[in-house]
Write a protein that holds these residues in place. Structure first.
Motif, short mmCIF file in Angstrom:
data_model
loop_
_atom_site.label_atom_id
_atom_site.label_comp_id
_atom_site.label_asym_id
_atom_site.label_seq_id
_atom_site.Cartn_x
_atom_site.Cartn_y
_atom_site.Cartn_z
N UNK A 89 12.45 42.03 111.60
CA UNK A 89 11.62 43.21 111.61
C UNK A 89 11.46 43.36 110.12
N UNK A 90 12.60 43.30 109.26
CA UNK A 90 12.62 43.71 107.76
C UNK A 90 11.44 42.60 107.21
N UNK A 91 11.43 41.46 107.73
CA UNK A 91 10.45 40.41 107.10
C UNK A 91 8.96 41.00 107.45
N UNK A 92 8.88 41.02 108.71
CA UNK A 92 7.38 41.49 109.36
C UNK A 92 7.13 42.95 108.39
N UNK A 93 8.09 43.76 108.11
CA UNK A 93 7.62 45.14 107.58
C UNK A 93 7.49 44.74 106.06
N UNK A 94 8.08 43.80 105.48
CA UNK A 94 7.56 43.37 103.92
C UNK A 94 6.37 42.99 103.91
N UNK A 95 5.97 41.95 104.79
CA UNK A 95 4.62 41.66 104.79
C UNK A 95 3.45 42.53 104.97
N UNK A 96 3.86 43.36 105.89
CA UNK A 96 2.79 44.59 106.52
C UNK A 96 2.67 45.47 105.35
N UNK A 97 3.55 45.79 104.74
CA UNK A 97 3.46 46.61 103.46
C UNK A 97 2.74 45.94 102.22
N UNK A 98 2.43 44.77 102.42
CA UNK A 98 1.71 44.16 101.33
C UNK A 98 0.25 44.32 101.69
N UNK A 99 -0.32 44.60 102.83
CA UNK A 99 -1.45 44.58 103.25
C UNK A 99 -2.49 45.55 102.59
N UNK A 100 -1.93 47.02 102.25
CA UNK A 100 -3.00 47.93 101.84
C UNK A 100 -3.76 47.48 100.47
N UNK A 101 -3.02 46.83 99.20
CA UNK A 101 -3.69 46.69 98.37
C UNK A 101 -4.93 45.52 98.55
#
Length: 171
Positions: A89-101
């Motif tokens: 879940x932490x890996x998924x969250x880290x990728x997800x938080x990169x999407x906004x820029x």
């Protein structure tokens, strides 16, 4: 309102629908609309007839995605807090938080492409054909880079999310 404020609202159960976490419900809108926006952006960069038919739709699609991503990320953060510390879940969250820029860039390129071909290209082409050509090449290059970056990151997010949810199933 930033993502942290949205996450705090999620803890107050505002990011739920009928008791279900909002993240798995809204993520499908992002997963469908983002590739559609990229698929509209790329032909618009290279194919004038497609660009004329699409008009402002690509920029509006990018704006919609730009609005959905922070909500989806905040809902995901809320869900991750409820699940607890799980590496997948932490890996998924880290990728997800990169999407906004990346979706900010997608919106800027889509809006810039629409504005340029709507208001600037023909006028500049008359006065300075070289500058107009350079702008068209720059917009096409930006469209390809942003489109590819968004799609690669979306695939990484989706893969890591699927592994977080279904990773324990035998193959």
């Amino acid at each position: 309102m930033d993502v942290t404020e949205l996450a705090s609202l999620a803890q107050e159960e505002l990011l739920q629908i009928a008791g279900l976490p909002l993240h798995p419900l809204i993520v499908h809108a992002v997963v469908v609309l983002t590739p559609l926006t990229v698929l509209a952006l790329l032909p618009g960069a290279f194919w004038p007839a497609a660009r004329r038919r699409l008009g402002i739709v690509t920029a509006l699609g990018a704006l919609l995605v730009l609005g959905l991503v922070p909500i989806t990320v905040a809902a995901g953060q809320s869900l991750a807090e409820r699940i607890g510390p799980v590496p997948a879940v932490a890996r998924h969250q880290a990728f997800g938080e990169m999407l906004l820029p990346w979706v900010i860039a997608l919106f800027i390129v889509a809006a810039g492409q629409w504005a340029w071909f709507r208001y600037g290209d023909e006028r500049v082409r008359r006065d300075s054909p070289g500058a107009a050509r350079a702008m068209r090449i720059g917009l096409a290059a930006a469209s390809v880079v942003v489109g590819a970056g968004v799609m690669v990151l979306l695939l990484l997010i989706g893969d890591s999310g699927a592994r977080a949810v279904w990773g324990g199933l035998p193959s």
